[in-house]
Motif scaffolding. Sequence first.
Motif, PDB file in Angstrom:
ATOM      1  N   LYS A  11       0.824  -1.223   0.012  1.00 35.91           N
ATOM      2  CA  LYS A  11       0.258  -0.024  -0.178  1.00 35.91           C
ATOM      3  C   LYS A  11       0.918   1.202  -0.036  1.00 35.91           C
ATOM      4  CE  LYS A  11      -2.543   3.491   0.796  1.00 35.91           C
ATOM      5  NZ  LYS A  11      -3.194   3.990   1.984  1.00 35.91           N
ATOM      6  N   TRP A  58      -6.150  14.297  -3.363  1.00 35.85           N
ATOM      7  CA  TRP A  58      -7.631  14.681  -2.856  1.00 35.85           C
ATOM      8  C   TRP A  58      -8.167  13.737  -1.600  1.00 35.85           C
ATOM      9  CZ3 TRP A  58     -10.919  18.656  -3.972  1.00 35.85           C
ATOM     10  CH2 TRP A  58     -12.189  18.717  -3.353  1.00 35.85           C
ATOM     11  N   SER A 135     -15.896   1.951  -3.311  1.00 32.25           N
ATOM     12  CA  SER A 135     -17.230   2.665  -2.354  1.00 32.25           C
ATOM     13  C   SER A 135     -16.933   3.611  -1.788  1.00 32.25           C
ATOM     14  CB  SER A 135     -17.926   1.470  -1.710  1.00 32.25           C
ATOM     15  OG  SER A 135     -18.376   0.500  -2.379  1.00 32.25           O
TER      16      SER A 135
HETATM   17  N1  UDP Z   1     -11.880   6.556  -1.319  1.00 32.31           N
HETATM   18  C1  UDP Z   1     -13.082   6.161  -1.264  1.00 32.31           C
HETATM   19  N2  UDP Z   1     -13.131   4.665  -1.402  1.00 32.31           N
HETATM   20  C2  UDP Z   1     -12.246   3.639  -1.213  1.00 32.31           C
HETATM   21  C3  UDP Z   1     -10.853   4.366  -1.322  1.00 32.31           C
HETATM   22  C4  UDP Z   1     -10.563   5.928  -1.253  1.00 32.31           C
HETATM   23  O1  UDP Z   1     -13.929   6.716  -1.034  1.00 32.31           O
HETATM   24  O2  UDP Z   1     -12.122   2.586  -1.138  1.00 32.31           O
HETATM   25  C5  UDP Z   1     -11.550   7.920  -1.644  1.00 32.31           C
HETATM   26  C6  UDP Z   1     -11.674   9.024  -0.152  1.00 32.31           C
HETATM   27  O3  UDP Z   1     -12.276  10.041  -0.280  1.00 32.31           O
HETATM   28  C7  UDP Z   1     -10.454   9.072   0.324  1.00 32.31           C
HETATM   29  C8  UDP Z   1      -9.536   9.258  -1.156  1.00 32.31           C
HETATM   30  O4  UDP Z   1     -10.185   8.244  -1.928  1.00 32.31           O
HETATM   31  O5  UDP Z   1      -9.988  10.037   1.168  1.00 32.31           O
HETATM   32  C9  UDP Z   1      -8.134   8.852  -1.207  1.00 32.31           C
HETATM   33  O6  UDP Z   1      -7.723   7.665  -0.676  1.00 32.31           O
HETATM   34  P1  UDP Z   1      -6.958   7.640   0.764  1.00 32.31           P
HETATM   35  O7  UDP Z   1      -7.429   9.036   1.628  1.00 32.31           O
HETATM   36  O8  UDP Z   1      -7.057   6.383   1.281  1.00 32.31           O
HETATM   37  O9  UDP Z   1      -5.490   7.900   0.138  1.00 32.31           O
HETATM   38  P2  UDP Z   1      -4.185   7.929   0.973  1.00 32.31           P
HETATM   39  O10 UDP Z   1      -4.303   8.603   2.344  1.00 32.31           O
HETATM   40  O11 UDP Z   1      -3.649   6.538   1.247  1.00 32.31           O
HETATM   41  O12 UDP Z   1      -3.182   8.865   0.057  1.00 32.31           O
END
Ligand code: UDP
Length: 237
Positions: A11, A58, A135
């Motif tokens: 990840k 985002w 989702s």
């Molecule tokens: N997201 C979502 N469903 C998921 C995975 C991600 O809606 O199953 C959206 C959510 O808005 C999240 C954004 O994608 O804030 C980015 O993913 P994440 O915050 O997990 O990214 P990271 O913090 O790992 O960079």
Amino acid sequence: MKSVYKRILIKVSGEALAGKDKTGIDDDVLEAIGRRIKVLREEMGVEVAIVVGGGNFWRGAKNPEFDRTDADHMGMLATVMNALALADKLRDLGMKPFPMAAIQMDRICEFYVKSKADAHLKEGGVVILGCGTGSPYFTTDTGAALRAAELRCDVILLAKNVDAVYDKDPALYPDAKKYDTIAMSDVLAGGLKVMDLTATAFCLDNKIPVKVFGVSDPENIVRVCRGEKTGTDVICK
Ligand code: UDP
């Protein structure tokens, strides 16, 4: 070089891909990660699935001015940008990347289907999974946990900006205690910021161990697969 794992899920958070700028994608970081994935795949024979985050562009929950579902869809699109960038880099390095998204977008990349991802992995491809779970209200940490279970990965490698799990934020508290090993039940009880709680509970339920390490030294990705100690082992207890 021998790996202690046959199949892993890495990840990579969006923040890690952003490097020092904290936003967008740092090409040097992408290249450094890409080169280590090539070592894992080609020199060590590890099957590699990658879940990319999107936080460098985002995060749905951080934008309450928008309807949450819309904001999360925007976040999922951000993860696809990272998946495409990483796939591009791996292709440049002579590998066979397969970006796949949990939401159909035929003109951009394959739709994630477990059996197809499994076949790519067996044939030496690297699958890069965008859209997390597909989702809203979830995160890519939970996406990583879910895909690691579906694809029967031996471990989740959590490549972060922080080098380990601490009892409090080491950037704010110089006396923060670093854990070598921590049980998932203690992560849940202490509300520690390792993965989000849903992802941690899922890993505990499905017996998927997690290794947390800093990607500021990208060689850590290889070290973990050699069985060397780096960062924190989050164990299923
Ligand atoms: N997201 C979502 N469903 C998921 C995975 C991600 O809606 O199953 C959206 C959510 O808005 C999240 C954004 O994608 O804030 C980015 O993913 P994440 O915050 O997990 O990214 P990271 O913090 O790992 O960079």
